[in-house]
Design a protein around this motif. Sequence first.
Motif, short mmCIF file in Angstrom:
data_model
loop_
_atom_site.label_atom_id
_atom_site.label_comp_id
_atom_site.label_asym_id
_atom_site.label_seq_id
_atom_site.Cartn_x
_atom_site.Cartn_y
_atom_site.Cartn_z
N GLU A 133 -1.84 -35.79 -11.04
CA GLU A 133 -0.79 -35.59 -12.02
C GLU A 133 -0.69 -36.83 -12.90
OE1 GLU A 133 2.53 -34.91 -9.45
OE2 GLU A 133 2.29 -32.75 -9.58
N SER A 134 -0.60 -36.64 -14.20
CA SER A 134 -0.47 -37.74 -15.13
C SER A 134 0.74 -37.44 -16.03
CB SER A 134 -1.73 -37.87 -15.97
OG SER A 134 -1.55 -38.84 -16.96
N TYR A 135 1.87 -38.06 -15.73
CA TYR A 135 3.10 -37.77 -16.45
C TYR A 135 3.43 -38.84 -17.46
CZ TYR A 135 4.13 -34.00 -13.22
OH TYR A 135 4.08 -32.84 -12.50
N ARG A 136 4.01 -38.39 -18.57
CA ARG A 136 4.45 -39.29 -19.63
C ARG A 136 5.95 -39.06 -19.85
NH1 ARG A 136 4.85 -38.21 -25.26
NH2 ARG A 136 3.79 -36.23 -24.89
N TYR A 137 6.71 -40.16 -19.89
CA TYR A 137 8.15 -40.07 -20.13
C TYR A 137 8.41 -39.48 -21.51
CZ TYR A 137 12.93 -41.58 -21.14
OH TYR A 137 14.25 -41.62 -21.49
N ILE A 138 9.33 -38.52 -21.57
CA ILE A 138 9.68 -37.88 -22.83
C ILE A 138 11.07 -38.34 -23.28
CG2 ILE A 138 10.04 -35.69 -24.03
CD1 ILE A 138 7.18 -36.07 -23.24
N TYR A 139 12.09 -38.11 -22.46
CA TYR A 139 13.45 -38.51 -22.81
C TYR A 139 14.37 -38.37 -21.60
CZ TYR A 139 14.53 -33.50 -23.23
OH TYR A 139 14.69 -32.17 -22.99
N THR A 140 15.60 -38.86 -21.77
CA THR A 140 16.64 -38.70 -20.75
C THR A 140 17.60 -37.64 -21.27
OG1 THR A 140 16.45 -40.99 -20.04
CG2 THR A 140 18.49 -39.85 -19.47
N HIS A 141 17.82 -36.61 -20.46
CA HIS A 141 18.76 -35.55 -20.82
C HIS A 141 20.10 -35.85 -20.16
CE1 HIS A 141 20.12 -31.51 -21.86
NE2 HIS A 141 20.76 -31.56 -20.71
N GLU A 148 0.59 -34.39 -18.77
CA GLU A 148 -0.31 -34.36 -19.92
C GLU A 148 -1.39 -33.28 -19.80
OE1 GLU A 148 0.37 -35.90 -22.52
OE2 GLU A 148 1.26 -37.82 -22.08
N VAL A 149 -1.79 -32.97 -18.58
CA VAL A 149 -2.88 -32.02 -18.39
C VAL A 149 -2.38 -30.58 -18.29
CG1 VAL A 149 -4.81 -31.38 -16.88
CG2 VAL A 149 -4.28 -33.79 -17.27
N GLY A 150 -1.42 -30.35 -17.39
CA GLY A 150 -0.98 -28.99 -17.14
C GLY A 150 0.20 -28.52 -17.95
N GLY A 151 0.88 -29.43 -18.66
CA GLY A 151 2.02 -29.04 -19.45
C GLY A 151 3.29 -28.83 -18.65
N ARG A 152 3.23 -29.10 -17.36
CA ARG A 152 4.39 -28.93 -16.50
C ARG A 152 5.36 -30.10 -16.71
NH1 ARG A 152 3.77 -28.36 -9.99
NH2 ARG A 152 2.69 -30.33 -10.20
N VAL A 153 6.65 -29.86 -16.53
CA VAL A 153 7.67 -30.88 -16.72
C VAL A 153 8.30 -31.21 -15.38
CG1 VAL A 153 9.84 -31.42 -17.86
CG2 VAL A 153 8.12 -30.12 -19.07
N GLY A 166 10.17 -27.96 -13.89
CA GLY A 166 10.79 -27.00 -14.78
C GLY A 166 9.97 -26.83 -16.04
N THR A 167 10.61 -26.26 -17.03
CA THR A 167 9.97 -26.06 -18.32
C THR A 167 10.87 -26.65 -19.39
OG1 THR A 167 11.01 -23.90 -18.58
CG2 THR A 167 8.80 -23.94 -17.60
N ILE A 168 10.28 -26.89 -20.53
CA ILE A 168 11.02 -27.41 -21.68
C ILE A 168 10.56 -26.65 -22.90
CG2 ILE A 168 9.36 -29.26 -22.08
CD1 ILE A 168 11.72 -31.02 -22.90
N SER A 169 11.48 -26.40 -23.79
CA SER A 169 11.14 -25.63 -24.99
C SER A 169 10.30 -26.47 -25.95
CB SER A 169 12.43 -25.19 -25.70
OG SER A 169 13.08 -26.32 -26.25
N ASP A 170 9.65 -25.79 -26.86
CA ASP A 170 8.89 -26.48 -27.91
C ASP A 170 9.83 -27.36 -28.73
OD1 ASP A 170 6.50 -25.39 -27.13
OD2 ASP A 170 6.61 -23.73 -28.55
N TRP A 171 11.06 -26.87 -28.98
CA TRP A 171 12.04 -27.66 -29.72
C TRP A 171 12.32 -28.97 -28.98
CZ3 TRP A 171 16.58 -30.13 -29.05
CH2 TRP A 171 17.28 -30.51 -30.20
N GLY A 172 12.49 -28.90 -27.67
CA GLY A 172 12.73 -30.09 -26.87
C GLY A 172 11.60 -31.10 -26.97
N LEU A 173 10.39 -30.61 -26.96
CA LEU A 173 9.24 -31.49 -27.09
C LEU A 173 9.15 -32.12 -28.49
CD1 LEU A 173 6.48 -29.53 -25.18
CD2 LEU A 173 7.59 -31.66 -24.48
N ARG A 174 9.44 -31.34 -29.51
CA ARG A 174 9.36 -31.85 -30.89
C ARG A 174 10.47 -32.84 -31.21
NH1 ARG A 174 8.44 -26.43 -31.98
NH2 ARG A 174 10.54 -26.22 -32.82
#
Length: 97
Positions: free
Chosen positions: A3-11, A27-32, A44-52
């Motif tokens: 697993e290779s995870y990248r920090y996105i944000y704090t909710h 980064e590889v599987g798209g899993r959050v 979990g999952t995150i919306s495209d809006w959340g990623l953008r």
Amino acid sequence: MSESYRYIYTHFSTFGSLPTYKVFLDEVGGRVKFIFADNSFMYGTISDWGLRHSGLNKRHSLWSDEPKSFLESEKNRLLKYRHSHPEFVTEINNSHV
């Protein structure tokens, strides 16, 4: 599988929502991976809006880097949430992400 995870944000928690968590994207599987103040996690999952729009928040990627008062406050909120929602289950996190 690695697993290779990248920090996105704090909710941040709002009234009635999940407690504050940090969002990491695989980064590889798209899993959050959502990591809570006690370092437990759930997938979990995150919306495209959340990623953008993830650039809206830039806090520390690790809970241990947060101010102690903020961390303790979020741990207390998490504990209260767990007591109010017994069906809320997370896994223990043995790594930094």
